[in-house]
Design a protein around this motif. Structure first.
Motif, mmCIF file in Angstrom:
data_model
loop_
_atom_site.group_PDB
_atom_site.id
_atom_site.type_symbol
_atom_site.label_atom_id
_atom_site.label_comp_id
_atom_site.label_asym_id
_atom_site.label_seq_id
_atom_site.Cartn_x
_atom_site.Cartn_y
_atom_site.Cartn_z
ATOM 1 N N LEU A 107 49.096 39.311 37.660
ATOM 2 C CA LEU A 107 49.125 38.696 38.983
ATOM 3 C C LEU A 107 49.380 39.820 39.974
ATOM 4 N N CYS A 108 48.601 39.829 41.056
ATOM 5 C CA CYS A 108 48.750 40.883 42.068
ATOM 6 C C CYS A 108 50.191 40.885 42.576
ATOM 7 N N GLU A 109 50.782 42.076 42.662
ATOM 8 C CA GLU A 109 52.181 42.187 43.105
ATOM 9 C C GLU A 109 52.381 41.668 44.517
ATOM 10 N N LYS A 110 51.339 41.789 45.339
ATOM 11 C CA LYS A 110 51.517 41.433 46.745
ATOM 12 C C LYS A 110 51.171 39.962 46.997
ATOM 13 N N CYS A 111 49.989 39.520 46.546
ATOM 14 C CA CYS A 111 49.555 38.165 46.918
ATOM 15 C C CYS A 111 49.653 37.180 45.756
ATOM 16 N N VAL A 170 44.283 44.493 38.006
ATOM 17 C CA VAL A 170 45.145 45.642 38.300
ATOM 18 C C VAL A 170 46.401 45.176 39.036
ATOM 19 N N LYS A 171 47.343 46.104 39.230
ATOM 20 C CA LYS A 171 48.642 45.727 39.805
ATOM 21 C C LYS A 171 48.518 45.146 41.216
ATOM 22 N N VAL A 172 47.671 45.781 42.026
ATOM 23 C CA VAL A 172 47.438 45.270 43.381
ATOM 24 C C VAL A 172 45.967 44.902 43.474
ATOM 25 N N ALA A 193 44.334 45.625 48.336
ATOM 26 C CA ALA A 193 44.189 47.081 48.344
ATOM 27 C C ALA A 193 43.141 47.554 49.352
ATOM 28 N N ASN A 194 42.407 46.608 49.941
ATOM 29 C CA ASN A 194 41.317 46.958 50.853
ATOM 30 C C ASN A 194 41.877 47.296 52.237
ATOM 31 N N PRO A 195 41.751 48.564 52.691
ATOM 32 C CA PRO A 195 42.375 48.961 53.963
ATOM 33 C C PRO A 195 41.710 48.324 55.180
#
Lengths: 203, 203
Positions: free
Chosen positions: A57-61, A67-69, A74-76
Motif C-alpha cells: 500500500l502506498c505510504e502516502k495515499c 512500490v513504496k510510493v 511520486a509524480n511531481p
C-alpha cells in the motif's frame, strides 16, 4: 456434489469460496482450465500468488501499489494541495480515467459501516488528518459513494477537519449526462435543482 | 483500465481469461482475495496447480480421476455389461447422484460439433468401439444432451455399433417430474406420448 476426484473436488471448493461463485460455476471454471494448456493455470496461479505476496500500500495515499510510493504520489506534476478522498482503488481508477483531476488521492480502504463492523479505526482517517495538519493541503474533495455509509464517513471526517480551516468540497450529485429527467429519482433531481450552476460553466 | 499496479493488472488479466468473467468481475474477485488472509490465495493457487499437474483420465472410461483406473471402473460390484455413454465428468456426477445406475460409464470428452471443430477423432469413440468388440458388453446407453450435436454423436456411434449385434438404448425424453403439461414444448410432449410406458412401470 459427488466428485470422482479429490483433486477436482479440492479445486472446486477453493474456487467456490470467491464471492458470487457457487459450486456449479466453480466446476465449470475448473473444467475449462483443464481443457486449456497447463501453462494458463500456472500463469493464473503465479499472478495471484505474486499479487498477494508482493503488493504494497502506498505510504502516502494507501492506494494499492507495486512500490513504496505509488506512481501518482511520486509524480511531481500533480498538485499536492488538493486531496481527493476515495474508498478504494477502483474509485482511483475511475477518476483517473476521466483525466479531469490532477491532485492526489487518499484511499480510505472502506466506509464506516457498523453493520459490517467497520469503524473509523479500520480506515486510514487518522493518516488523512495528520496529513492535513502538516499544513500543505488546501482542499479536500470527498468522493465516496452517495450511500448512508458514504455520507456518514464524509461527515465523520468533515467534523475532524472543521477546526483546521481547510476548504472541503464534495463531487457534484445530479442527473447523469445523457439521462432522461423523467426516470431520475426525486432526491437526485431535487439536489440537481438546488445545486444548479451558472449555464456558462456547463458549456 | 488504468491500473496503479502491474501486479494487480497481471492478476486481473489472468482471471479475466476465465469464461464468463470480464475485467470488472476479475478486479472484484482479485480485490476480494487481497482482503482475505494470504493463505486463502495460496490454497486456491495450489489447488489449481495440483489439479492440472496431477489429474489423470481413467484408462477405462476416460473420466477425470486421481488414479489410473477410476473408483467407478475399479468397483467390483458395478455391472460391467452395461455402459452409459456421456459427454463429460459433470454428466457422470449427475447420473451418480440419482443412484439409479449400477453399470459403468464411457466419457466421450465432448460431442461431434463441426462448428467448434470437434470431429469424431477428437472424442474417445474408437476406444468405445474397441471395448464393445472385446465382447463383454451387452448394452450401450446413450445419455448425451438432446441437441443436434448430441443426436449426431449418438447416431455416429450407433452406426458403428450396428453390425456388432449389441443392445443400444437412450435415456427417456419426456415431461420432467413435477412439470405442468401446458408449459412443455411440443416436441417433448409429442415424444412423451409416442414413447408412453405401461402405467404399472411408472409406479
Amino acid at each position: 456434489m459427488n466428485f470422482s476426484s479429490k483433486l477436482l473436488e479440492n479445486a472446486v471448493n477453493e474456487v467456490s469460496q470467491l464471492p458470487g461463485i457457487g459450486k456449479r460455476t466453480a466446476l465449470r471454471l475448473v473444467l475449462h482450465l483443464l481443457k486449456q494448456p497447463k501453462t494458463q493455470t500456472h500463469q493464473l496461479s503465479n499472478a495471484l500468488i505474486n499479487l498477494v505476496d508482493e503488493i504494497k500500500l502506498c505510504e502516502k495515499c494507501h492506494n494499492i501499489s507495486d512500490v513504496k510510493v505509488c506512481e501518482i504520489c511520486a509524480n511531481p506534476s500533480r498538485n499536492e494541495e488538493i486531496i481527493c478522498v476515495v474508498e478504494d482503488v477502483r474509485d482511483v481508477m475511475a477518476i483517473e480515467n476521466t483525466a479531469q483531476f490532477k491532485g492526489l488521492y487518499h484511499v480510505l480502504g472502506g466506509k464506516i459501516s457498523p453493520i459490517e463492523g467497520i469503524g473509523p479505526q479500520n480506515l486510514t482517517i487518522d493518516s488523512l488528518i495528520a496529513k492535513v495538519k502538516e499544513g500543505a493541503i488546501k482542499e479536500i474533495i470527498f468522493a465516496l459513494s452517495s450511500t448512508i455509509e458514504g455520507d456518514t464517513t464524509n461527515f465523520y471526517i468533515f467534523k475532524q477537519l472543521e477546526s483546521l480551516n481547510i476548504k472541503t468540497s464534495t463531487i457534484a450529485r445530479g442527473i447523469a449526462v445523457g439521462d432522461e429527467l423523467e426516470y431520475a429519482d426525486e432526491i437526485t433531481l431535487g439536489r440537481s435543482i438546488v445545486n444548479r450552476i451558472p449555464f456558462e460553466t456547463s458549456l
